[in-house]
Design an enzyme around this catalytic site. Sequence first.
Site, PDB file in Angstrom:
ATOM      1  N   ASN A  49     -22.139  -9.212 -12.561  1.00 33.83           N
ATOM      2  CA  ASN A  49     -21.523  -9.518 -13.852  1.00 33.83           C
ATOM      3  C   ASN A  49     -20.534  -8.391 -14.161  1.00 33.83           C
ATOM      4  O   ASN A  49     -20.939  -7.326 -14.624  1.00 33.83           O
ATOM      5  CB  ASN A  49     -22.611  -9.627 -14.933  1.00 33.83           C
ATOM      6  N   TRP A  50     -19.269  -8.656 -13.859  1.00 36.78           N
ATOM      7  CA  TRP A  50     -18.264  -7.598 -14.023  1.00 36.78           C
ATOM      8  C   TRP A  50     -17.920  -7.313 -15.484  1.00 36.78           C
ATOM      9  O   TRP A  50     -17.288  -6.315 -15.790  1.00 36.78           O
ATOM     10  CB  TRP A  50     -16.980  -7.984 -13.270  1.00 36.78           C
ATOM     11  N   LYS A  51     -18.280  -8.238 -16.369  1.00 37.14           N
ATOM     12  CA  LYS A  51     -17.950  -8.095 -17.798  1.00 37.14           C
ATOM     13  C   LYS A  51     -16.438  -7.897 -17.961  1.00 37.14           C
ATOM     14  O   LYS A  51     -15.669  -8.379 -17.136  1.00 37.14           O
ATOM     15  CB  LYS A  51     -18.771  -6.965 -18.434  1.00 37.14           C
ATOM     16  N   HIS A  65     -25.278 -14.775 -22.476  1.00 31.52           N
ATOM     17  CA  HIS A  65     -25.508 -13.349 -22.237  1.00 31.52           C
ATOM     18  C   HIS A  65     -25.775 -12.669 -23.582  1.00 31.52           C
ATOM     19  O   HIS A  65     -25.205 -13.052 -24.602  1.00 31.52           O
ATOM     20  CB  HIS A  65     -24.288 -12.719 -21.551  1.00 31.52           C
ATOM     21  N   GLU A  78     -24.737 -10.050 -24.842  1.00 28.50           N
ATOM     22  CA  GLU A  78     -23.541  -9.550 -25.529  1.00 28.50           C
ATOM     23  C   GLU A  78     -22.838 -10.686 -26.282  1.00 28.50           C
ATOM     24  O   GLU A  78     -22.252 -10.474 -27.341  1.00 28.50           O
ATOM     25  CB  GLU A  78     -22.601  -8.890 -24.502  1.00 28.50           C
ATOM     26  N   GLU A 117     -33.071 -10.727 -19.209  1.00 28.88           N
ATOM     27  CA  GLU A 117     -32.419  -9.430 -19.396  1.00 28.88           C
ATOM     28  C   GLU A 117     -32.901  -8.790 -20.691  1.00 28.88           C
ATOM     29  O   GLU A 117     -32.388  -9.098 -21.767  1.00 28.88           O
ATOM     30  CB  GLU A 117     -30.899  -9.619 -19.473  1.00 28.88           C
ATOM     31  N   GLY A 162     -27.309  -1.751 -19.472  1.00 30.78           N
ATOM     32  CA  GLY A 162     -26.304  -0.697 -19.567  1.00 30.78           C
ATOM     33  C   GLY A 162     -26.855   0.621 -20.083  1.00 30.78           C
ATOM     34  O   GLY A 162     -26.103   1.537 -20.414  1.00 30.78           O
ATOM     35  N   SER A 216     -29.850  -2.746 -15.789  1.00 26.48           N
ATOM     36  CA  SER A 216     -29.832  -1.505 -15.011  1.00 26.48           C
ATOM     37  C   SER A 216     -30.407  -1.647 -13.601  1.00 26.48           C
ATOM     38  O   SER A 216     -31.050  -0.731 -13.086  1.00 26.48           O
ATOM     39  CB  SER A 216     -30.526  -0.365 -15.772  1.00 26.48           C
ATOM     40  N   GLY A 226     -24.839  -5.702 -13.835  1.00 27.34           N
ATOM     41  CA  GLY A 226     -23.614  -5.301 -14.517  1.00 27.34           C
ATOM     42  C   GLY A 226     -22.983  -4.087 -13.850  1.00 27.34           C
ATOM     43  O   GLY A 226     -22.302  -4.185 -12.828  1.00 27.34           O
ATOM     44  N   GLY A 227     -23.240  -2.916 -14.420  1.00 21.03           N
ATOM     45  CA  GLY A 227     -22.603  -1.670 -13.981  1.00 21.03           C
ATOM     46  C   GLY A 227     -22.551  -1.475 -12.476  1.00 21.03           C
ATOM     47  O   GLY A 227     -21.491  -1.176 -11.911  1.00 21.03           O
TER      48      GLY A 227
END
Length: 253
Positions: free
Chosen positions: A9-11, A97, A99, A169, A175, A215, A236-237
């Site tokens: 998930n590059w966001k 998601h 966010e 999640e 994150g 994470s 993500g990250g």
Amino acid sequence: MRKQIAAANWKMNGNYQQAEKLLNDILSANVILQDHQQAIFSVPSPFLIMAKTEVGEEGGYDVAAQNCFNKASGAFTGEVSVEMLHSIGINYCIVGHSERREYFAESNAMLAEKVNLCLQSSITPIFCCGEPLNIREANTQNDYVAKQLAESLFHLSDRDVQRIIIAYEPIWAIGTGKTATSLQAQEMHAHLRSVLAGKFGAEVANNISILYGGSVKANNAVEIFSQPDVDGGLVGGASLNAEEFLTIIRSLK
Ligand code: PGA
């Protein structure tokens, strides 16, 4: 057999050139995936066509949108419809998601509409659920996530619910560098599967991939993915670094 999936998930990160390089760096490693394994890149909308082209017919690799709108079409300036995604060959879309739930006030009812539109266009929703920290501290996370599933997915038929990927999640782990322990992940994934089994039956529930997100890194993926009810991760990250994500892909069961 349900799929084991590493979903990046590059966001909202990077530009076109960086996205193309990252994808190339990962794909050129030629990690061969088995039939039950899959790697999916959830990229920003402007990069979807490029990513689809780069991934090509590479076995086991595909591309996801990060979001879609909850109406089929119309005067919704700036939004992206499921039909648009379908027309450029997109097979997956992240829905709900945390966010989006938090910053864009996406409700369970709205997410049910997105899930329906995706399924109507043969797009697999990667449906996210998960609790915030205060819910975890009050130890009411099981009821909280069960409600998310009930209000967004329980209207589906047995057949359709098996076309969904679920991503658990915990918001407090996204994150933050704070990962749920593999035991916490397993407990919640087993709970989610039992909630699905209660509604749709055990056979259906066993066919649904449930990914863990929050994470996930190269150095904890094997441990988390080894849990019996964890079918890979939404990352993500760590998915923004080719070597990290390659290690995560290689960590799939
Ligand atoms: P993270 O994000 O891996 O950076 O914690 C996961 C996600 O939000 O999907």
